[in-house]
Design an enzyme around this catalytic site. Structure first.
Site: not given
Length: 674
Positions: A116, A200, A235, A296
């Site tokens: 990420k 973040e 999440h 994917r």
């Protein structure tokens, strides 16, 4: 086109790939673990190869065995599905080294988007909008805490190599940051072999909108529009829909162009998803920020297939075999609206704790598959319902893999029609034998926020009162439960003479029966009075109503309570009765206080495993004084961490297991002294 492929996955995606391959005349090879010896995907393929033990690390993650299976069976390519090895660049390279086609992107693209942090740096250079945060290599706890304080709470800690909600925590205040970071890093290490995280700013009221992209080996790349995946728990996505409600054509084109640019920046090939966090401003503008790219096929790809009429697995096979994309960007159109519900084995009322057990009853609504006509335009049956499942009735959901049972996909001419059809399909989905989220999904679909498309990733928390209310006992459900229990325990005739009857008849007066029906932890006293004329009266909450019922066969009962009549499906298993009807579904248990008098006496105040799993950490040691509700242990089950708290105040006397031990459901983990 390939002649034979190996499917390096399990469950519904392996079944789905096998069906598409069969339609194209491609033979398939399944791989399976000990736990999956009789699984549905094994039967769906032409051949099957055993590759190891129950746990994924002993089977589906053993890529050398998978490569050997491919070579031994003459497969030319490997389809990785999603999860397991689907985003593993080393596996993709190993396939190429063995002369096998990896049905996915090049290893370089997986590497570029696999981290990420690295992906965000790449997107920053490409001028794709990013959420403010720290994406560097320094993962020292105090340094990351300082970064979080500088950007302001709440913040989101995310595993750099993560996905599927694992290794991700929202932190609202500084004093909780270090503990949350440690938990994220443990989960990231266990799931992805990499404990690196990024931090973040947490976007308040974010929407999760993703763009489906597809690229071929000729350099062409298209986007197949967007999906809104905002409804999440832990999440992880719960409901996904396409197109995203409220999306303007201009914003759709802008996000699609950004997604295609991101894919081209890494030389992408095949199916991929570029995920964005979207934030609606006060002026109505929808800002979007790059979050990550999943290299994917996604679990929710069927909603894209439903609105475009294209089979994305077929696209994967054609592109991997060197063919160009089956359609150009200008030929792609949106037709109607589609919603996918993930049916999971879990207990929403217990924090979505995963469940294991046998699927004693598994009944799906009547369904058809999406079809295409000769012009490749979508053709939909009047009530299109699609079920993607890798299990059948009698199968068991084990603790070794994730908790998803199946996917229920609905198409409608518009969102309103799709919602109505989804609610009806969930009503007709009957699963008995273990906890599932089907009833919870019905409540979400019926909620004000979802029905009005007031979407963000905190929807479930915002609607908590409506979604997690106290256990109620609708009258018709109580009546159906009484009917089923009566049928199975008292109403059967034991002989032809009246003296052998056990249906409550009395020579003088009537008979009265009291039933204690438990719904979860809530008990309801229901009375059943047999009148002398043969009629029945049911009582609940101080009121009584005339009751008539008739068994229709196949578990269905015709119930008439006063002037209201309804048909309900009832499945009885011993003391437990599962009831499904128009108003909802509940599981009842006839509670005998004498028979259950000793229940819980030996477990009161003990810390036990809520389900089978592995001990990840103890947060207290022998001699520590703990308070009720204090976190004392962490378990991993079905790919997720679960923090266990002390059931009462006390002193830790002894730890009964070591970190890394596998434990069974109900196992006592530590001893607490007063």
């Amino acid at each position: 086109m390939f002649k034979k492929i190996l499917i390096a996955n399990r469950g519904e995606i392996a079944c789905r790939v096998a069906r598409t391959a069969m339609r194209l005349g491609v033979r398939t090879v399944a791989v399976y673990s000990d736990a999956d010896a009789n699984a549905q995907h094994v039967r769906a393929c032409d051949e099957a190869i055993h590759i190891g033990g129950n746990a994924a690390k002993d089977s589906y993650l053993q890529w050398q065995r998978i490569l050997e299976a491919a070579k031994a069976t003459g497969a030319q390519a490997i389809h990785p599905g999603y999860g397991f090895l689907s985003e593993n660049e080393d596996f993709a390279r190993a396939c190429a080294a063995e002369g096998l086609v990896f049905i996915g992107p090049p290893p370089e693209a997986i590497a570029a988007m696999g981290s990420k942090a690295a992906a965000k740096a790449l997107m920053e250079k490409a001028q794709v909008p990013l959420v403010p945060g720290y994406h560097g290599d320094n993962n020292e706890p105090e340094f990351l805490l300082a970064q979080a304080q500088a950007m302001g709470f709440p913040v989101l800690i995310k595993a750099s190599a993560g996905g599927g909600g694992r290794g991700m925590r929202r932190v609202d205040k500084a004093e909780d940051f270090i503990a949350a970071l440690a938990s994220c890093q443990r989960e990231a290490q266990a799931s992805f072999g990499d404990q690196h995280v990024l931090v973040e700013r947490y976007v308040l009221r974010p929407r999760h909108i993703e763009i489906q992209v597809f690229a071929d080996t000729q350099g062409d790349c298209v986007y197949l529009f967007e999906r809104d995946c905002s409804v999440q728990r832990r999440h992880q996505k719960v409901l996904e829909e396409a197109p995203a409600p409220g999306m303007s054509a201009e914003r759709r084109a802008e996000m699609g162009a950004a997604a295609v640019a991101a894919a081209k920046a890494v030389g992408y090939v095949g199916a991929g998803t570029v995920e964005f966090i979207a934030e609606e401003r006060d002026d109505g503008d929808l800002r979007f920020y790059f979050m990550e790219m999943n290299t994917r096929l996604q679990v929710e790809h069927p909603v894209t297939e439903a609105i475009t009429g294209h089979d994305l697995v077929e696209w994967q096979l054609r592109v991997a075999s060197g063919e160009p994309l089956p359609a150009k960007q200008e030929a792609l159109r949106i037709h109607g609206h589609a919603i996918e519900a993930r049916i999971c084995a879990e207990n929403p009322e217990a924090g979505f704790l995963p469940a294991t057990g046998e699927l004693a009853v598994l009944r799906w609504p009547e369904h058809v598959s999406f079809q295409r006509n000769a012009d490749n335009e979508p053709f939909h049956d009047p009530a299109p319902v699609r079920v993607d499942a890798g299990v059948r009735e009698g199968d068991a959901i084990s603790p070794y893999y994730d908790s998803m049972v199946a996917k229920l996909i609905i198409w409608g001419a518009d969102r309103a029609q799709a919602l109505a059809r989804l609610e009806a399909a969930l009503r007709d989905t009957h699963i008995v034998g273990l906890n599932t989220n089907v009833a919870f999904l019905r409540r979400v679909v019926q909620s004000r926020a979802f029905s009005q498309a007031d979407l963000d990733t905190a929807l479930i928390e915002r609607e908590r009162e409506a979604l997690f209310g106290p256990s109620k006992l609708p009258l018709e459900v109580a009546a159906a439960g009484v009917a089923a229990l009566t049928l199975h325990s008292e109403a059967a005739l034991q002989g032809s003479d009246p003296w052998s009857r056990r249906d409550g008849w009395r020579l003088h007066g009537g008979a009265r029966r009291r039933l204690d029906l438990a719904v979860g932890d809530t008990h309801h006293v229901v009375t059943l009075a047999h009148q002398h004329d043969g009629s029945l009266l049911m009582g609940l909450g101080g009121q009584t109503w005339p009751l008539q019922w008739q068994a229709l066969g196949d578990g269905r009962f015709d119930i008439q309570l006063a002037s209201c009549r309804s048909t309900l499906s009832v499945y009885a298993q011993g003391e437990r009765v599962a009831v499904f009807g128009e108003a909802g579904s509940l599981e009842l248990q006839e509670f005998d206080p004498i028979a259950h008098a000793a229940d819980g006496a030996g477990s009161a105040g003990r810390l036990t495993a809520p389900m089978p799993g592995k001990v990840i950490a103890f947060l207290a040691k022998a001699g520590d004084v703990v308070k009720a509700g204090q976190a004392v242990a962490v378990m991993e089950a079905m790919k997720m961490e679960h923090t266990l708290t002390a059931p009462r105040d006390g002193t830790v006397e002894e730890l009964l297991y070591s970190v890394g031990d596998q434990v069974g459901e109900g196992a006592e983990l530590l001893k607490l002294a007063d």
